[in-house]
Scaffold this motif. Structure first.
Motif, PDB file in Angstrom:
ATOM      1  N   LEU A 226      44.678  37.753 111.686  1.00 43.66           N
ATOM      2  CA  LEU A 226      44.636  36.795 110.576  1.00 43.66           C
ATOM      3  C   LEU A 226      43.573  37.173 109.547  1.00 43.66           C
ATOM      4  O   LEU A 226      43.821  37.159 108.344  1.00 43.66           O
ATOM      5  N   ILE A 227      42.377  37.510 110.024  1.00 45.31           N
ATOM      6  CA  ILE A 227      41.283  37.783 109.090  1.00 45.31           C
ATOM      7  C   ILE A 227      41.156  39.262 108.750  1.00 45.31           C
ATOM      8  O   ILE A 227      40.342  39.635 107.902  1.00 45.31           O
ATOM      9  N   GLY A 228      41.990  40.104 109.373  1.00 45.45           N
ATOM     10  CA  GLY A 228      41.913  41.541 109.128  1.00 45.45           C
ATOM     11  C   GLY A 228      42.006  41.943 107.663  1.00 45.45           C
ATOM     12  O   GLY A 228      41.189  42.750 107.189  1.00 45.45           O
ATOM     13  N   PRO A 229      42.980  41.405 106.911  1.00 45.54           N
ATOM     14  CA  PRO A 229      43.080  41.800 105.498  1.00 45.54           C
ATOM     15  C   PRO A 229      41.812  41.482 104.705  1.00 45.54           C
ATOM     16  O   PRO A 229      41.364  42.283 103.889  1.00 45.54           O
ATOM     17  N   LEU A 230      41.217  40.321 104.970  1.00 40.34           N
ATOM     18  CA  LEU A 230      39.998  39.936 104.265  1.00 40.34           C
ATOM     19  C   LEU A 230      38.860  40.880 104.656  1.00 40.34           C
ATOM     20  O   LEU A 230      38.088  41.321 103.798  1.00 40.34           O
ATOM     21  N   MET A 231      38.764  41.206 105.935  1.00 35.24           N
ATOM     22  CA  MET A 231      37.728  42.134 106.379  1.00 35.24           C
ATOM     23  C   MET A 231      37.890  43.503 105.731  1.00 35.24           C
ATOM     24  O   MET A 231      36.917  44.099 105.258  1.00 35.24           O
ATOM     25  N   ARG A 232      39.121  44.004 105.711  1.00 39.22           N
ATOM     26  CA  ARG A 232      39.346  45.338 105.139  1.00 39.22           C
ATOM     27  C   ARG A 232      39.006  45.366 103.650  1.00 39.22           C
ATOM     28  O   ARG A 232      38.489  46.365 103.152  1.00 39.22           O
ATOM     29  N   ARG A 233      39.285  44.274 102.960  1.00 37.20           N
ATOM     30  CA  ARG A 233      38.995  44.232 101.525  1.00 37.20           C
ATOM     31  C   ARG A 233      37.500  44.367 101.261  1.00 37.20           C
ATOM     32  O   ARG A 233      37.084  44.948 100.255  1.00 37.20           O
ATOM     33  N   HIS A 234      36.675  43.858 102.171  1.00 33.45           N
ATOM     34  CA  HIS A 234      35.227  43.865 101.952  1.00 33.45           C
ATOM     35  C   HIS A 234      34.504  44.998 102.661  1.00 33.45           C
ATOM     36  O   HIS A 234      33.384  45.347 102.273  1.00 33.45           O
TER      37      HIS A 234
ATOM     38  N   GLY B 138      38.387  48.161 111.197  1.00 38.10           N
ATOM     39  CA  GLY B 138      39.178  49.362 111.429  1.00 38.10           C
ATOM     40  C   GLY B 138      38.342  50.628 111.323  1.00 38.10           C
ATOM     41  O   GLY B 138      37.190  50.612 110.879  1.00 38.10           O
ATOM     42  N   GLU B 139      38.954  51.737 111.706  1.00 38.90           N
ATOM     43  CA  GLU B 139      38.269  53.021 111.693  1.00 38.90           C
ATOM     44  C   GLU B 139      37.885  53.415 110.272  1.00 38.90           C
ATOM     45  O   GLU B 139      38.659  53.238 109.334  1.00 38.90           O
ATOM     46  N   GLY B 140      36.687  53.916 110.115  1.00 38.77           N
ATOM     47  CA  GLY B 140      36.211  54.355 108.808  1.00 38.77           C
ATOM     48  C   GLY B 140      35.671  53.241 107.943  1.00 38.77           C
ATOM     49  O   GLY B 140      35.287  53.483 106.799  1.00 38.77           O
ATOM     50  N   CYS B 141      35.636  52.014 108.485  1.00 39.35           N
ATOM     51  CA  CYS B 141      35.151  50.863 107.712  1.00 39.35           C
ATOM     52  C   CYS B 141      33.784  50.436 108.218  1.00 39.35           C
ATOM     53  O   CYS B 141      33.396  50.739 109.352  1.00 39.35           O
ATOM     54  N   ARG B 142      33.059  49.735 107.380  1.00 34.61           N
ATOM     55  CA  ARG B 142      31.782  49.179 107.806  1.00 34.61           C
ATOM     56  C   ARG B 142      32.027  48.035 108.782  1.00 34.61           C
ATOM     57  O   ARG B 142      33.082  47.398 108.763  1.00 34.61           O
ATOM     58  N   ALA B 143      31.059  47.793 109.624  1.00 31.72           N
ATOM     59  CA  ALA B 143      31.170  46.690 110.582  1.00 31.72           C
ATOM     60  C   ALA B 143      30.698  45.402 109.931  1.00 31.72           C
ATOM     61  O   ALA B 143      29.714  45.401 109.184  1.00 31.72           O
ATOM     62  N   PRO B 144      31.374  44.282 110.210  1.00 32.37           N
ATOM     63  CA  PRO B 144      30.845  43.003 109.731  1.00 32.37           C
ATOM     64  C   PRO B 144      29.592  42.658 110.523  1.00 32.37           C
ATOM     65  O   PRO B 144      29.393  43.157 111.642  1.00 32.37           O
ATOM     66  N   LEU B 145      28.746  41.834 109.962  1.00 28.10           N
ATOM     67  CA  LEU B 145      27.533  41.393 110.645  1.00 28.10           C
ATOM     68  C   LEU B 145      27.830  40.070 111.338  1.00 28.10           C
ATOM     69  O   LEU B 145      28.070  39.053 110.675  1.00 28.10           O
ATOM     70  N   ASN B 146      27.849  40.099 112.671  1.00 30.90           N
ATOM     71  CA  ASN B 146      28.161  38.903 113.446  1.00 30.90           C
ATOM     72  C   ASN B 146      26.860  38.185 113.800  1.00 30.90           C
ATOM     73  O   ASN B 146      26.119  38.621 114.672  1.00 30.90           O
ATOM     74  N   LEU B 147      26.590  37.087 113.099  1.00 28.66           N
ATOM     75  CA  LEU B 147      25.366  36.312 113.331  1.00 28.66           C
ATOM     76  C   LEU B 147      25.625  35.069 114.171  1.00 28.66           C
ATOM     77  O   LEU B 147      24.767  34.192 114.261  1.00 28.66           O
ATOM     78  N   ALA B 148      26.807  34.986 114.786  1.00 24.22           N
ATOM     79  CA  ALA B 148      27.133  33.830 115.615  1.00 24.22           C
ATOM     80  C   ALA B 148      26.235  33.811 116.852  1.00 24.22           C
ATOM     81  O   ALA B 148      25.858  34.852 117.383  1.00 24.22           O
TER      82      ALA B 148
END
Length: 198
Positions: free
Chosen positions: A163-171, A23-33
């Protein structure tokens, strides 16, 4: 947080094919796929994930193994080794169900029997070791797949992202208080319900 990336995504083209965001204002996850990756490839790529120093790793792998005749026992052994490596590096593994293929894909019945068995074993492993297991398949409907019967449409990715949004936002999102990431009320409960957790 001095960690380079609090959350990494590991997998094949299904994970690589989306621009994941918390989401806006959040860090980006690192996609190593990596497109085309099998479980042994991911095992070799583990040092990349370790170098990121993430707190959590979301993992989905296995469909390319099964499509190319890798024995399920070999796949499961590689999966165990991957998760053990993540834990040694201080990352909490989040196991995501390997997605089935649709009838548009060759040998779909045989492949899906193996996918179902793999997911059953992954769910058991998660329960035994206290890892989180997310049933991504449960939120991907028929319209979530492209015409190749394997890759996902925008609709499919949207369901997975929710589905994974809440987990992403938490981190990945800033919080008002240390350790308390902002999220709408009840969102974590929704995540647990979608993941098949009590």
């Amino acid at each position: 947080n001095s960690r380079q990336a609090p959350l990494v995504l590991l997998g094949d083209s299904i994970t690589a094919g989306h621009g994941w965001s918390a989401g806006e204002g959040c860090r980006a996850p690192l996609n190593l796929a990596v497109s085309g990756a099998r479980s042994d490839d991911l095992l070799r790529h583990l040092p990349l994930a370790e170098a990121a120093g993430a707190d959590q790793a979301l993992l989905m792998i296995g469909i390319n193994d099964l499509r190319h005749g890798v024995p399920p026992a070999t796949l499961l052994a590689n999966y165990r080794a991957i998760v053990a490596g993540l834990e040694r590096a201080g990352m909490a593994p989040v196991l995501q169900s390997t997605l089935r293929v649709t009838p548009l894909h060759a040998d779909h019945q045989a492949i899906n029997r193996q996918v179902d068995e793999l997911n059953r074993r992954l769910r058991e492993l998660a329960q035994q070791h206290g890892w989180r297991y997310l049933d991504v398949q449960a939120v991907i409907g028929p319209r979530g797949y492209r015409g190749d019967g394997l890759h996902l449409t925008a609709e499919g990715y949207g369901a997975w992202q929710r589905l994974i949004g809440p987990l992403m936002r938490r981190h990945l999102c800033p919080s008002d208080e240390p350790g308390q990431a902002q999220q709408p009320p009840g969102e974590d409960q929704h995540l647990r319900q979608q993941a098949g957790e009590a």
